[in-house]
Structure formats: C-alpha cells, structure tokens
Motif scaffolding. Sequence first.
Motif, mmCIF file in Angstrom:
data_model
loop_
_atom_site.group_PDB
_atom_site.id
_atom_site.type_symbol
_atom_site.label_atom_id
_atom_site.label_comp_id
_atom_site.label_asym_id
_atom_site.label_seq_id
_atom_site.Cartn_x
_atom_site.Cartn_y
_atom_site.Cartn_z
ATOM 1 N N ARG A 147 25.620 -25.137 -66.815
ATOM 2 C CA ARG A 147 25.091 -25.993 -67.888
ATOM 3 C C ARG A 147 23.949 -26.837 -67.328
ATOM 4 O O ARG A 147 24.051 -27.357 -66.216
ATOM 5 N N LYS A 194 20.971 -26.440 -66.064
ATOM 6 C CA LYS A 194 20.295 -26.139 -64.794
ATOM 7 C C LYS A 194 19.003 -25.396 -65.082
ATOM 8 O O LYS A 194 18.897 -24.684 -66.083
ATOM 9 N N LYS A 195 18.041 -25.574 -64.179
ATOM 10 C CA LYS A 195 16.734 -24.942 -64.390
ATOM 11 C C LYS A 195 16.547 -23.782 -63.403
ATOM 12 O O LYS A 195 16.876 -23.899 -62.221
ATOM 13 N N LEU A 255 21.739 -15.083 -67.301
ATOM 14 C CA LEU A 255 21.681 -16.555 -67.268
ATOM 15 C C LEU A 255 22.087 -17.124 -68.624
ATOM 16 O O LEU A 255 22.876 -18.082 -68.704
ATOM 17 N N ALA A 303 23.071 -20.821 -69.548
ATOM 18 C CA ALA A 303 21.742 -21.424 -69.380
ATOM 19 C C ALA A 303 21.030 -21.489 -70.731
ATOM 20 O O ALA A 303 21.322 -20.710 -71.638
ATOM 21 N N ASP A 315 15.115 -23.440 -70.236
ATOM 22 C CA ASP A 315 15.270 -23.813 -68.821
ATOM 23 C C ASP A 315 15.012 -22.642 -67.874
ATOM 24 O O ASP A 315 15.344 -22.716 -66.686
ATOM 25 N N ILE A 316 14.453 -21.564 -68.417
ATOM 26 C CA ILE A 316 14.154 -20.403 -67.565
ATOM 27 C C ILE A 316 12.646 -20.147 -67.608
ATOM 28 O O ILE A 316 12.067 -20.012 -68.690
ATOM 29 N N ILE A 346 24.043 -18.409 -59.886
ATOM 30 C CA ILE A 346 24.947 -19.311 -60.627
ATOM 31 C C ILE A 346 26.148 -19.669 -59.742
ATOM 32 O O ILE A 346 26.514 -20.839 -59.591
#
Length: 153
Positions: free
Chosen positions: A11, A13-14, A38, A43, A47-48, A144
């Motif tokens: 949760r 996260k970049k 992801l 994700a 954030d990707i 991850i």
Amino acid sequence: MKTIEGDLTIRNKKFALVAGRFNSFVVEHLINGAKEALLKHGADETDIELFYVPGAFEIPLALKKTARTGKYDAIVALGAVIRGGTPHFEYVAGECVKGISQVSLDSEIPIAFGVLTVDTVEQAIERSGANSENKGAEAAESVIRMINLLEKL
Ligand code: INI
C-alpha cells in the motif's frame, strides 16, 4: 524457529520500472506483467512510473539515477538479451547483471532483475507471458516482498 518474510501486499509505495527498448516485442510483455502484478497486490497506477532506456546495457546507469532521486520504494529492471541475435551477448548481459546488482547494493532499495538472458527468441517469448510464466510479474512480486521484508529488518 522464528521465520521472517516479506508478504505480497503493498500500500502507498512508489515504483519505477526501467525497461530496455531493445527486443521491445518481448519487453512490452514484461512491462505489462510487472505493472499488472503491482496493481494486483495493491499498488496504485499513479504510483508506477516507466522509464525507457535503449537497451539492457543502459539499464544500470538509469537505475542508479532513478534510485538517487529518492522518490521510489523499489525499482524493477526489465529487458531482454537474446543470444541468438547478439554477437556480444556475453558483454551486454554480463554488464547489465553486474550493474544492476551493484546499484541495488549501493542504493539500499529493492531492485529486481527482470531482464531475460536467453538463447532463443522462443525462450524469450515463453518467459514473457506465454504459458503464464512472466518474468516481469515475478520481478515485481519480488520487490514487493523485499520492501516488506526490509521494513522488518
Ligand atoms: N540490448 C538488449 O537489451 N538486448 C539485446 O539482445 C541486445 N543485442 O542484441 O545487442 C542489446 N543491445 C544493445 C545494448 O544494450 C546497448 O543499447 C547498445 O550496445 C548501445 O550502448
């Protein structure tokens, strides 16, 4: 014995994906596999971020700069080096592997090795989605798990 392992849920996260354009007919599938994995594990698409480099040889430098921004919790390196079409296979694959592991240790953020180093185009296709094996997805899952493990260390 106490076992400590990173789980597969994420949760807030970049992530950066650094991908080689060379052999893009394979690498596109690795990128999709990584992105889908992801998203599947929590994700957010926003954030990707995806960064393209010309080929596998350029991946380590782009990783180093990407890691240095401090913006990402993990990076997934994606590419395809195919021996059949590569007289200098050993050099390209070797420098790529060496550089990725060096940046990962120096940066102290998880960086996954999602670069195929194979003998034939058929093997590359097999490992990028055919028969459900997708090394891009596997690489994404490994970062991850590493993010979650490093938080426990
Ligand atoms: N780059 C790859 O990612 N895969 C390959 O199979 C490949 N071949 O076949 O040569 C390849 N070469 C390009 C290399 O990565 C660099 O981009 C190039 O040498 C310029 O530095």
